[in-house]
Write a protein that holds these residues in place. Sequence first.
Motif, PDB file in Angstrom:
ATOM      1  N   LYS A 184       0.921  -1.138   0.632  1.00 25.64           N
ATOM      2  CA  LYS A 184      -0.274  -0.289  -0.073  1.00 25.64           C
ATOM      3  C   LYS A 184       0.662   1.189  -0.043  1.00 25.64           C
ATOM      4  N   ILE A 185       0.162   2.734  -0.729  1.00 22.50           N
ATOM      5  CA  ILE A 185       1.021   3.752  -0.559  1.00 22.50           C
ATOM      6  C   ILE A 185       0.345   4.788   0.328  1.00 22.50           C
ATOM      7  N   THR A 186       1.515   4.864   0.913  1.00 17.72           N
ATOM      8  CA  THR A 186       1.183   6.276   1.938  1.00 17.72           C
ATOM      9  C   THR A 186       0.518   7.579   1.111  1.00 17.72           C
ATOM     10  N   ASN A 187      -0.558   7.798   2.130  1.00 17.88           N
ATOM     11  CA  ASN A 187      -0.809   9.549   1.265  1.00 17.88           C
ATOM     12  C   ASN A 187      -0.316  10.215   1.433  1.00 17.88           C
ATOM     13  N   HIS A 188       1.032  11.027   2.297  1.00 13.42           N
ATOM     14  CA  HIS A 188       2.553  11.451   2.051  1.00 13.42           C
ATOM     15  C   HIS A 188       3.334  11.321   1.879  1.00 13.42           C
ATOM     16  N   PRO A 189       4.274  10.758   0.488  1.00 12.94           N
ATOM     17  CA  PRO A 189       5.303  10.175   0.873  1.00 12.94           C
ATOM     18  C   PRO A 189       6.353  10.751   0.571  1.00 12.94           C
ATOM     19  N   LYS A 190       6.591  12.185   0.332  1.00 17.74           N
ATOM     20  CA  LYS A 190       7.902  12.578   0.882  1.00 17.74           C
ATOM     21  C   LYS A 190       7.208  13.085   2.759  1.00 17.74           C
ATOM     22  N   LEU A 191       6.335  12.948   3.248  1.00 18.88           N
ATOM     23  CA  LEU A 191       6.125  13.814   4.815  1.00 18.88           C
ATOM     24  C   LEU A 191       6.920  12.311   5.058  1.00 18.88           C
ATOM     25  N   LYS A 192       6.539  10.800   4.881  1.00 14.85           N
ATOM     26  CA  LYS A 192       7.554   9.368   5.637  1.00 14.85           C
ATOM     27  C   LYS A 192       8.738  10.307   4.475  1.00 14.85           C
ATOM     28  N   ALA A 193       9.178  10.074   4.313  1.00 16.75           N
ATOM     29  CA  ALA A 193      10.802  10.042   4.082  1.00 16.75           C
ATOM     30  C   ALA A 193      11.211  11.465   4.709  1.00 16.75           C
ATOM     31  N   PHE A 194      10.927  12.029   5.085  1.00 13.80           N
ATOM     32  CA  PHE A 194      11.558  13.617   6.325  1.00 13.80           C
ATOM     33  C   PHE A 194      11.358  12.248   7.463  1.00 13.80           C
ATOM     34  N   PHE A 195      10.674  11.877   7.528  1.00 14.99           N
ATOM     35  CA  PHE A 195      10.560  11.524   9.200  1.00 14.99           C
ATOM     36  C   PHE A 195      11.168  10.281   9.025  1.00 14.99           C
ATOM     37  N   ASP A 196      11.673   9.233   7.613  1.00  8.38           N
ATOM     38  CA  ASP A 196      12.588   8.753   7.795  1.00  8.38           C
ATOM     39  C   ASP A 196      14.422   8.549   7.788  1.00  8.38           C
ATOM     40  N   GLY A 197      14.766   9.960   7.282  1.00  7.86           N
ATOM     41  CA  GLY A 197      15.239  10.904   6.977  1.00  7.86           C
ATOM     42  C   GLY A 197      16.454  11.256   8.497  1.00  7.86           C
ATOM     43  N   LEU A 198      15.076  11.625   9.515  1.00  8.44           N
ATOM     44  CA  LEU A 198      15.389  11.863  10.874  1.00  8.44           C
ATOM     45  C   LEU A 198      15.957  11.214  11.505  1.00  8.44           C
ATOM     46  N   PHE A 199      14.952  10.203  11.168  1.00  6.68           N
ATOM     47  CA  PHE A 199      15.740   9.070  11.872  1.00  6.68           C
ATOM     48  C   PHE A 199      16.798   8.427  12.272  1.00  6.68           C
ATOM     49  N   LEU A 200      17.462   8.495  10.393  1.00  7.35           N
ATOM     50  CA  LEU A 200      18.333   8.334  10.294  1.00  7.35           C
ATOM     51  C   LEU A 200      19.183   8.786  10.956  1.00  7.35           C
ATOM     52  N   ILE A 201      18.707  10.325  10.948  1.00 10.96           N
ATOM     53  CA  ILE A 201      20.302  11.346  11.403  1.00 10.96           C
ATOM     54  C   ILE A 201      20.505  11.060  12.560  1.00 10.96           C
ATOM     55  N   GLY A 202      19.312  10.757  13.407  1.00  9.53           N
ATOM     56  CA  GLY A 202      18.872  10.537  15.158  1.00  9.53           C
ATOM     57  C   GLY A 202      20.126   9.629  14.970  1.00  9.53           C
ATOM     58  N   ALA A 203      19.860   8.202  14.448  1.00 10.88           N
ATOM     59  CA  ALA A 203      21.029   6.866  14.499  1.00 10.88           C
ATOM     60  C   ALA A 203      22.217   7.205  14.048  1.00 10.88           C
ATOM     61  N   LEU A 204      22.433   8.464  13.452  1.00  8.34           N
ATOM     62  CA  LEU A 204      23.824   8.573  13.388  1.00  8.34           C
ATOM     63  C   LEU A 204      24.544   9.028  14.198  1.00  8.34           C
ATOM     64  N   LEU A 205      23.545  10.148  14.731  1.00 11.12           N
ATOM     65  CA  LEU A 205      24.470  11.127  15.396  1.00 11.12           C
ATOM     66  C   LEU A 205      24.674  10.046  16.864  1.00 11.12           C
ATOM     67  N   ILE A 206      23.737   8.837  17.277  1.00 13.98           N
ATOM     68  CA  ILE A 206      24.187   8.209  18.402  1.00 13.98           C
ATOM     69  C   ILE A 206      24.858   7.050  18.351  1.00 13.98           C
ATOM     70  N   ILE A 207      25.669   7.093  16.864  1.00  9.88           N
ATOM     71  CA  ILE A 207      26.453   5.939  16.581  1.00  9.88           C
ATOM     72  C   ILE A 207      27.614   6.760  17.078  1.00  9.88           C
ATOM     73  N   ILE A 208      27.490   7.681  16.606  1.00 12.67           N
ATOM     74  CA  ILE A 208      28.571   8.780  16.569  1.00 12.67           C
ATOM     75  C   ILE A 208      29.161   8.932  17.666  1.00 12.67           C
ATOM     76  N   LYS A 209      28.417   8.766  19.241  1.00 13.99           N
ATOM     77  CA  LYS A 209      28.228   9.719  19.841  1.00 13.99           C
ATOM     78  C   LYS A 209      28.812   8.540  20.957  1.00 13.99           C
ATOM     79  N   ILE A 210      28.470   7.116  20.511  1.00  8.61           N
ATOM     80  CA  ILE A 210      28.871   6.364  21.416  1.00  8.61           C
ATOM     81  C   ILE A 210      30.690   5.913  20.364  1.00  8.61           C
ATOM     82  N   ILE A 211      31.156   5.902  19.830  1.00 10.54           N
ATOM     83  CA  ILE A 211      32.290   6.269  19.501  1.00 10.54           C
ATOM     84  C   ILE A 211      33.006   6.726  20.604  1.00 10.54           C
TER      85      ILE A 211
END
Length: 74
Positions: free
Chosen positions: A3-30
């Motif tokens: 199924k396709i979401t109603n707002h694919p750009k909004l979902k991509a924004f939140f996916d990117g936000l999650f990935l940025i947060g996860a990357l910053l957490i990994i950098i912080k741990i290192i």
Amino acid sequence: MQKITNHPKLKAFFDGLFLIGALLIIIKIIVALGNHFLDWQVTFFNDSLFWMAGPLLIAIIGAIGTETVSKKKK
């Protein structure tokens, strides 16, 4: 069938936000491990509140946003 979401750009924004947060957490741990075991003496933003809680908050907001947008399907 996928199924396709109603707002694919909004979902991509939140996916990117999650990935940025996860990357910053990994950098912080290192950096924390390097400071502890290798005597790097690296500090970011003078150990500000943003650096302490920011990556986790960014990842949480991204994950909640992704789940919310994903549940609203066409």
